[in-house]
Every structure is written in C-alpha cells, then in structure tokens.
Design a protein around this motif. Structure first.
Motif, short mmCIF file in Angstrom:
data_model
loop_
_atom_site.label_atom_id
_atom_site.label_comp_id
_atom_site.label_asym_id
_atom_site.label_seq_id
_atom_site.Cartn_x
_atom_site.Cartn_y
_atom_site.Cartn_z
N ILE A 132 0.86 -1.18 0.00
CA ILE A 132 0.00 0.00 0.00
C ILE A 132 0.89 1.23 0.00
CG2 ILE A 132 -1.72 1.31 1.32
CD1 ILE A 132 -2.58 -1.43 2.52
N ASN A 133 0.64 2.17 -0.91
CA ASN A 133 1.33 3.45 -0.96
C ASN A 133 0.35 4.53 -0.54
OD1 ASN A 133 3.94 2.67 -2.01
ND2 ASN A 133 2.88 2.23 -3.91
N ILE A 134 0.75 5.38 0.39
CA ILE A 134 -0.12 6.45 0.87
C ILE A 134 0.64 7.76 0.77
CG2 ILE A 134 -1.42 7.35 2.84
CD1 ILE A 134 -1.60 4.48 3.90
N ASP A 135 0.10 8.69 -0.02
CA ASP A 135 0.69 10.03 -0.10
C ASP A 135 0.37 10.80 1.17
OD1 ASP A 135 1.48 9.39 -2.64
OD2 ASP A 135 0.29 10.93 -3.64
N GLY A 188 1.49 -4.96 9.71
CA GLY A 188 0.23 -5.49 9.20
C GLY A 188 0.52 -6.63 8.24
N ASP A 189 -0.51 -7.12 7.58
CA ASP A 189 -0.33 -8.20 6.61
C ASP A 189 0.33 -7.71 5.33
OD1 ASP A 189 -1.55 -10.03 8.30
OD2 ASP A 189 -3.54 -9.72 7.44
N VAL A 190 0.27 -6.42 5.07
CA VAL A 190 0.79 -5.82 3.85
C VAL A 190 1.65 -4.62 4.24
CG1 VAL A 190 0.13 -4.67 1.69
CG2 VAL A 190 -1.27 -6.54 2.57
N PRO A 191 2.84 -4.47 3.66
CA PRO A 191 3.63 -3.28 3.98
C PRO A 191 2.95 -2.01 3.48
CG PRO A 191 4.80 -4.69 2.42
CD PRO A 191 3.51 -5.35 2.73
N VAL A 192 3.11 -0.94 4.25
CA VAL A 192 2.57 0.37 3.90
C VAL A 192 3.76 1.29 3.66
CG1 VAL A 192 1.27 2.37 4.77
CG2 VAL A 192 0.48 0.04 5.28
N TYR A 193 3.73 2.00 2.55
CA TYR A 193 4.78 2.95 2.22
C TYR A 193 4.20 4.35 2.28
CZ TYR A 193 7.53 -1.04 0.93
OH TYR A 193 8.22 -2.22 0.98
N LEU A 194 4.73 5.17 3.17
CA LEU A 194 4.33 6.56 3.28
C LEU A 194 5.19 7.35 2.31
CD1 LEU A 194 4.09 6.80 7.16
CD2 LEU A 194 2.24 6.33 5.51
N LEU A 195 4.54 8.05 1.38
CA LEU A 195 5.23 8.80 0.34
C LEU A 195 5.00 10.28 0.58
CD1 LEU A 195 3.92 6.72 -2.71
CD2 LEU A 195 5.92 6.24 -1.28
N GLU A 196 6.03 11.00 0.95
CA GLU A 196 5.89 12.43 1.20
C GLU A 196 5.84 13.19 -0.12
OE1 GLU A 196 7.66 15.34 4.49
OE2 GLU A 196 9.17 14.53 3.12
#
Length: 132
Positions: free
Chosen positions: A5-8, A41-49
């Motif tokens: 998951i990528n989150i801006d 979590g079950d899936v890595p989360v990538y925080l994208l600034e």
C-alpha cells in the motif's frame, strides 16, 4: 502476487507518528528522504511524502483535505472500542457511529491526511456469515 500500500502524505514525520500510534505499525526501511516503509500489518505500507498541490495521477493535484476514495482500507481488530480510542487519540476523526451486521462491527475514520479508513471487528464466522 505480492501487495503493498502506498499512501501520499504531506508530512512524513507526522504520518509516521500517526500510523504508529493509531494502528500499531512500526518503521521498516527508509527509502531515501521521502519514503518510509511501515510494517506490522499483513501488507507493507509505504508513506510517500508529496507536497500539497504537486501533480498526482491523471494530472490532478494532491489535496490533503478529506476526500472520497473509490477504494478504502480496513484495519481488522480484535476489539473495536479500544482500537477506536487509540486511533482517535492519535488524531483520526470518527465519521459516523459504530455499525453492526451479521458478520461484525465497523466504524469509519479519516486520518489527518484526508484518507478514509475503517476499523473492522469480525464476529461469528466473519464474512462467511454472508455465504449460503
């Protein structure tokens, strides 16, 4: 197939603090100055600034006000109320009351960056309650 998951977010440090406090994630790798991997979590989360106003998909500009998303993310928890208390203390905003169905309980949230989330507590057989 592997998912992630990528989150801006507009502020990487604030986002790290929120996702650690709200959902119990922890820091993984730092990928340059503007990307933080969050694990737990079950899936890595990538925080994208990315700054507000910068170009996103389909030439739209990023806006970190609360917005509707055609996809949403659920965090499955064992006990809804303590998880909700933790998320609210971290800065989430509750959007509506806790709802109950045959499969479980759910409450909608917004993170401080405009993204929608749900906390979900399965009951009984979970989504299998909907199967014939």
């Amino acid at each position: 197939m592997k998912q992630l998951i990528n989150i801006d977010v507009p502020d990487l440090a604030a986002a790290e603090r929120f996702y650690i406090s709200a959902f119990g994630l922890h820091r993984g790798r730092r990928l340059g100055a503007h990307v933080q991997e969050m694990l737990g979590g079950d899936v890595p989360v990538y925080l994208l600034e990315n700054t507000a106003g910068s170009i996103a998909a389909a030439m739209a500009t990023r806006d970190y006000q609360r917005h509707w998303m055609p996809i949403h993310l659920d965090v499955v928890v064992d006990h809804l109320e303590p998880a909700l208390t933790r998320a609210l203390a971290a800065g989430a905003i509750q959007e509506g009351e806790i709802r109950e169905a045959s499969w479980g309980r759910i409450v909608q949230l917004a993170d401080p960056f405009g993204h929608g989330w749900c906390l979900l507590q399965f009951l009984g057989r979970g989504y299998d309650e909907l199967c014939d």
